[in-house]
Design a protein around this motif. Structure first.
Motif, mmCIF file in Angstrom:
data_model
loop_
_atom_site.group_PDB
_atom_site.id
_atom_site.type_symbol
_atom_site.label_atom_id
_atom_site.label_comp_id
_atom_site.label_asym_id
_atom_site.label_seq_id
_atom_site.Cartn_x
_atom_site.Cartn_y
_atom_site.Cartn_z
ATOM 1 N N ALA A 84 16.049 3.176 4.626
ATOM 2 C CA ALA A 84 15.640 1.772 4.745
ATOM 3 C C ALA A 84 14.762 1.362 3.572
ATOM 4 C CB ALA A 84 14.906 1.559 6.069
ATOM 5 N N ALA A 85 13.877 2.263 3.166
ATOM 6 C CA ALA A 85 12.998 1.956 2.035
ATOM 7 C C ALA A 85 13.796 1.795 0.747
ATOM 8 C CB ALA A 85 11.955 3.062 1.877
ATOM 9 N N ALA A 86 14.734 2.688 0.518
ATOM 10 C CA ALA A 86 15.536 2.603 -0.705
ATOM 11 C C ALA A 86 16.362 1.328 -0.730
ATOM 12 C CB ALA A 86 16.446 3.831 -0.814
ATOM 13 N N SER A 87 16.945 0.978 0.402
ATOM 14 C CA SER A 87 17.731 -0.250 0.486
ATOM 15 C C SER A 87 16.862 -1.474 0.209
ATOM 16 C CB SER A 87 18.370 -0.354 1.869
ATOM 17 O OG SER A 87 19.090 -1.556 2.007
ATOM 18 N N PHE A 88 15.681 -1.507 0.793
ATOM 19 C CA PHE A 88 14.791 -2.647 0.590
ATOM 20 C C PHE A 88 14.355 -2.734 -0.876
ATOM 21 C CE2 PHE A 88 11.030 -5.242 0.698
ATOM 22 C CZ PHE A 88 11.230 -6.129 1.752
ATOM 23 N N ALA A 89 14.009 -1.589 -1.458
ATOM 24 C CA ALA A 89 13.565 -1.593 -2.852
ATOM 25 C C ALA A 89 14.663 -2.076 -3.785
ATOM 26 C CB ALA A 89 13.107 -0.194 -3.256
ATOM 27 N N ARG A 90 15.892 -1.688 -3.508
ATOM 28 C CA ARG A 90 17.005 -2.116 -4.351
ATOM 29 C C ARG A 90 17.286 -3.608 -4.209
ATOM 30 N NH1 ARG A 90 19.404 2.938 -2.712
ATOM 31 N NH2 ARG A 90 20.363 1.847 -0.951
ATOM 32 N N ALA B 57 4.925 5.567 4.118
ATOM 33 C CA ALA B 57 5.111 5.298 2.687
ATOM 34 C C ALA B 57 6.153 4.221 2.443
ATOM 35 C CB ALA B 57 5.501 6.584 1.969
ATOM 36 N N LEU B 58 6.999 3.944 3.399
ATOM 37 C CA LEU B 58 7.989 2.871 3.268
ATOM 38 C C LEU B 58 7.335 1.586 2.763
ATOM 39 C CD1 LEU B 58 10.685 1.900 5.891
ATOM 40 C CD2 LEU B 58 9.164 0.169 4.985
ATOM 41 N N PHE B 59 6.181 1.248 3.301
ATOM 42 C CA PHE B 59 5.504 0.009 2.899
ATOM 43 C C PHE B 59 4.880 0.142 1.514
ATOM 44 C CE2 PHE B 59 5.588 0.308 7.490
ATOM 45 C CZ PHE B 59 6.228 -0.869 7.807
ATOM 46 N N GLU B 60 4.410 1.326 1.213
ATOM 47 C CA GLU B 60 3.843 1.598 -0.105
ATOM 48 C C GLU B 60 4.867 1.362 -1.208
ATOM 49 O OE1 GLU B 60 3.046 5.709 -2.561
ATOM 50 O OE2 GLU B 60 2.683 5.704 -0.400
ATOM 51 N N VAL B 61 6.090 1.820 -1.002
ATOM 52 C CA VAL B 61 7.095 1.731 -2.058
ATOM 53 C C VAL B 61 7.869 0.418 -2.030
ATOM 54 C CG1 VAL B 61 7.373 4.224 -2.277
ATOM 55 C CG2 VAL B 61 8.796 2.976 -0.638
ATOM 56 N N CYS B 62 7.793 -0.316 -0.926
ATOM 57 C CA CYS B 62 8.557 -1.561 -0.817
ATOM 58 C C CYS B 62 7.716 -2.806 -1.060
ATOM 59 C CB CYS B 62 9.218 -1.650 0.562
ATOM 60 S SG CYS B 62 10.548 -0.455 0.778
ATOM 61 N N GLY B 63 6.410 -2.683 -0.934
ATOM 62 C CA GLY B 63 5.549 -3.818 -1.256
ATOM 63 C C GLY B 63 5.276 -4.744 -0.078
ATOM 64 N N SER C 189 7.719 -6.152 2.629
ATOM 65 C CA SER C 189 8.239 -5.273 3.675
ATOM 66 C C SER C 189 7.409 -5.314 4.948
ATOM 67 C CB SER C 189 8.318 -3.833 3.168
ATOM 68 O OG SER C 189 7.025 -3.325 2.870
ATOM 69 N N ALA C 190 6.206 -5.881 4.865
ATOM 70 C CA ALA C 190 5.331 -5.947 6.037
ATOM 71 C C ALA C 190 5.596 -7.170 6.907
ATOM 72 C CB ALA C 190 3.867 -5.933 5.604
ATOM 73 N N ALA C 191 6.561 -7.995 6.539
ATOM 74 C CA ALA C 191 6.874 -9.182 7.338
ATOM 75 C C ALA C 191 7.270 -8.772 8.754
ATOM 76 C CB ALA C 191 8.007 -9.970 6.681
ATOM 77 N N ASN D 270 10.487 -6.040 11.105
ATOM 78 C CA ASN D 270 10.194 -4.945 12.040
ATOM 79 C C ASN D 270 10.428 -3.569 11.415
ATOM 80 O OD1 ASN D 270 9.307 -3.923 14.527
ATOM 81 N ND2 ASN D 270 11.383 -3.771 15.326
ATOM 82 N N LEU D 271 10.130 -3.445 10.127
ATOM 83 C CA LEU D 271 10.277 -2.141 9.492
ATOM 84 C C LEU D 271 9.243 -1.138 10.004
ATOM 85 C CD1 LEU D 271 11.094 -3.156 5.809
ATOM 86 C CD2 LEU D 271 12.640 -2.130 7.484
ATOM 87 N N ASP D 272 8.228 -1.636 10.665
ATOM 88 C CA ASP D 272 7.226 -0.720 11.206
ATOM 89 C C ASP D 272 7.754 0.080 12.396
ATOM 90 O OD1 ASP D 272 7.035 -3.436 12.364
ATOM 91 O OD2 ASP D 272 5.568 -2.541 13.704
ATOM 92 N N HIS D 273 8.956 -0.250 12.876
ATOM 93 C CA HIS D 273 9.467 0.510 14.017
ATOM 94 C C HIS D 273 9.692 1.968 13.653
ATOM 95 C CE1 HIS D 273 13.910 1.080 13.342
ATOM 96 N NE2 HIS D 273 13.761 0.057 12.535
ATOM 97 N N PHE D 274 9.975 2.259 12.383
ATOM 98 C CA PHE D 274 10.115 3.656 11.986
ATOM 99 C C PHE D 274 8.803 4.415 12.208
ATOM 100 C CE2 PHE D 274 13.445 1.655 9.351
ATOM 101 C CZ PHE D 274 14.521 2.458 9.673
ATOM 102 N N TRP D 275 7.691 3.831 11.714
ATOM 103 C CA TRP D 275 6.398 4.511 11.870
ATOM 104 C C TRP D 275 5.979 4.577 13.330
ATOM 105 C CZ3 TRP D 275 1.642 3.470 13.942
ATOM 106 C CH2 TRP D 275 0.649 4.418 13.682
ATOM 107 N N ARG D 276 6.156 3.485 14.070
ATOM 108 C CA ARG D 276 5.750 3.496 15.477
ATOM 109 C C ARG D 276 6.561 4.511 16.280
ATOM 110 N NH1 ARG D 276 7.281 -0.438 17.839
ATOM 111 N NH2 ARG D 276 8.198 -1.832 16.281
ATOM 112 N N ASN D 277 7.844 4.597 15.972
ATOM 113 C CA ASN D 277 8.672 5.595 16.653
ATOM 114 C C ASN D 277 8.239 7.011 16.280
ATOM 115 O OD1 ASN D 277 10.291 3.717 17.989
ATOM 116 N ND2 ASN D 277 11.731 3.583 16.304
#
Length: 407
Positions: free
Chosen positions: A262-268, A352-358, A361-363, A367-374
């Motif tokens: 998910a992080a790589a896709s978002f960064a791209r 780190a997903l948020f660190e590398v996506c900026g 990504s925190a919008a 709901n990208l935080d579901h990875f960390w919460r899970n």
């Protein structure tokens, strides 16, 4: 939920293919299901009908009898897409394993037929008010030639979707009416048995759609044929615990891979480059490339350690070793290491997903935080600090790990 037609019997390559195809579909709605807490009834029906829930049915009873390493790979693949869906069948496979290890021929025949027609087992195991999770207050008492169950269970993952509940009980028979030895028994109950109440009250910050609610048993009556003594599976070197923990490690490794993808896709596709990098695309920033490389290695290590542990569990379960005690101990220690590595990978990469996506990504709507919460919720299942202890004691003192199901 049980399908009427027989499910396909899947060999290893086909099981992995089917899991991969389902995961691709399940991934599309995972973030939305999490944010709106939409329970995945349709997805679990597809999982059941696919034949994946029957892959460990013994060959003698019509199943493929696939090894633990394959089950772990199936769970890992599903977890990359939706860790909730991956965790739902965890206890299903654990209790099919208990049937294999401790069930009678008649019980194996009966439940294998149900499993081969799509039946799903869920756990009703954990107590909330006992001094520790190892103490069982739910009672099993003789009652007019049958048995009565009273008590309450919590964190009953998959119970909302299940056909059969595997209920951990303690035999209370001071007058020895039953003729059974004292100890812990698993009662296999139809989920709609009179006196069973399943509450949808799971409210954790992560793994929100696992159906891990409360199950209450009020004067539930069962036959002797529904009972299986737990001791033969957990008090001897069967690798019962190693198998259960291997699947937990697979969930965490899957979360790590899913978060990285998910992080790589978002960064791209969506990230803007940092101005000091002097590049037009974020993915050309050398510092970002470096960090993604570091995270990729973390995930690769988790997957490799999981695969190595799976091979050890396969060896212990196959019973080919001349020293079954040693083989079971090696499997448990290998799985403990895999669980530690996967735990750290899941929490690190999902953060780190948020660190590398900026900032974008925190919008909240993403709901990208579901990875960390899970990851953070699932890794609380059993503490890795005790796994370090068992590994260290084995190394320094030659002490084998305990046989309980949490190692």
């Amino acid at each position: 939920m049980t399908t009427v037609a027989a499910c396909p019997v899947l060999l290893t390559a086909k099981a992995v293919t089917v899991a991969t195809e389902l995961a691709a579909d399940f991934a599309a709605g995972a973030a939305t299901r999490d944010s709106q807490r939409e329970l995945p009834f349709r997805e679990i029906e597809r999982l059941s009908a696919s034949g994946l829930l029957a892959i460990t049915v013994p060959a003698a009873y019509g199943g493929a009898d696939l090894p633990p390493s394959t089950v772990a790979e199936v769970i890992r693949i599903l977890a990359t897409a939706d860790p909730n869906i991956a965790q739902i069948p965890h206890s299903h496979f654990v209790y099919v394993n208990l049937l294999r290890l401790a069930g009678s021929d008649g019980q194996l025949l009966h439940y294998s037929q149900r499993l081969l027609h799509g039946a799903q087992i869920a756990n009703a195991q954990t107590e909330r008010n006992s001094a520790t999770v190892a103490e069982i207050a739910t009672t099993l008492r003789p009652s007019g030639g049958r048995f009565r169950i009273d008590g309450a269970k919590y964190y009953c993952t998959g119970s909302l979707f299940a056909d059969i509940l595997a209920v951990l009980t303690r035999l209370d028979d001071p007058d020895h009416e039953s003729g059974l030895a004292e100890g812990q028994y698993i009662a296999f109950l139809p989920a709609d048995t009179p006196g069973v109440r399943i509450d949808d009250d799971w409210q954790a910050m992560g793994q929100r759609t696992t159906g891990s609610g409360t199950v209450v048993f009020d004067g539930v009556v069962v036959d002797r044929s529904a009972l299986i003594a737990r001791a033969p599976a957990v008090n001897t070197p069967t690798a019962y615990g190693a198998f259960a923990q291997l699947l937990h490690a697979a969930i965490d490794a899957g979360i790590a891979r899913g978060a990285l993808q998910a992080a790589a896709s978002f960064a791209r596709e969506k990230s803007r480059p940092w101005f000091e990098a002097d590049v037009t695309r974020a993915i050309d920033d050398p510092l970002l490339i470096q960090r993604f490389g570091e995270l990729a290695v973390v995930v690769q290590a988790a997957e490799a350690t999981l695969a190595a542990a799976g091979a050890k569990v396969d060896e212990a379960v196959n019973g080919l070793s001349l020293d079954p005690d040693r083989s079971a101990a090696e499997a448990s220690l290998a799985v403990a290491g895999a669980k530690i590595v996967a735990d750290k990978a899941a929490t690190e990469v999902s953060s780190a997903l948020f660190e590398v996506c900026g900032t974008r990504s925190a919008a909240a709507d993403l709901n990208l935080d579901h990875f960390w919460r899970n990851a953070r919720t699932h890794t609380l299942h059993d503490p890795i600090r005790w796994k370090y202890q068992h590994i260290g004691r084995a190394l320094l003192h030659g002490t084998p790990p305990p046989l309980h199901s949490a190692i």
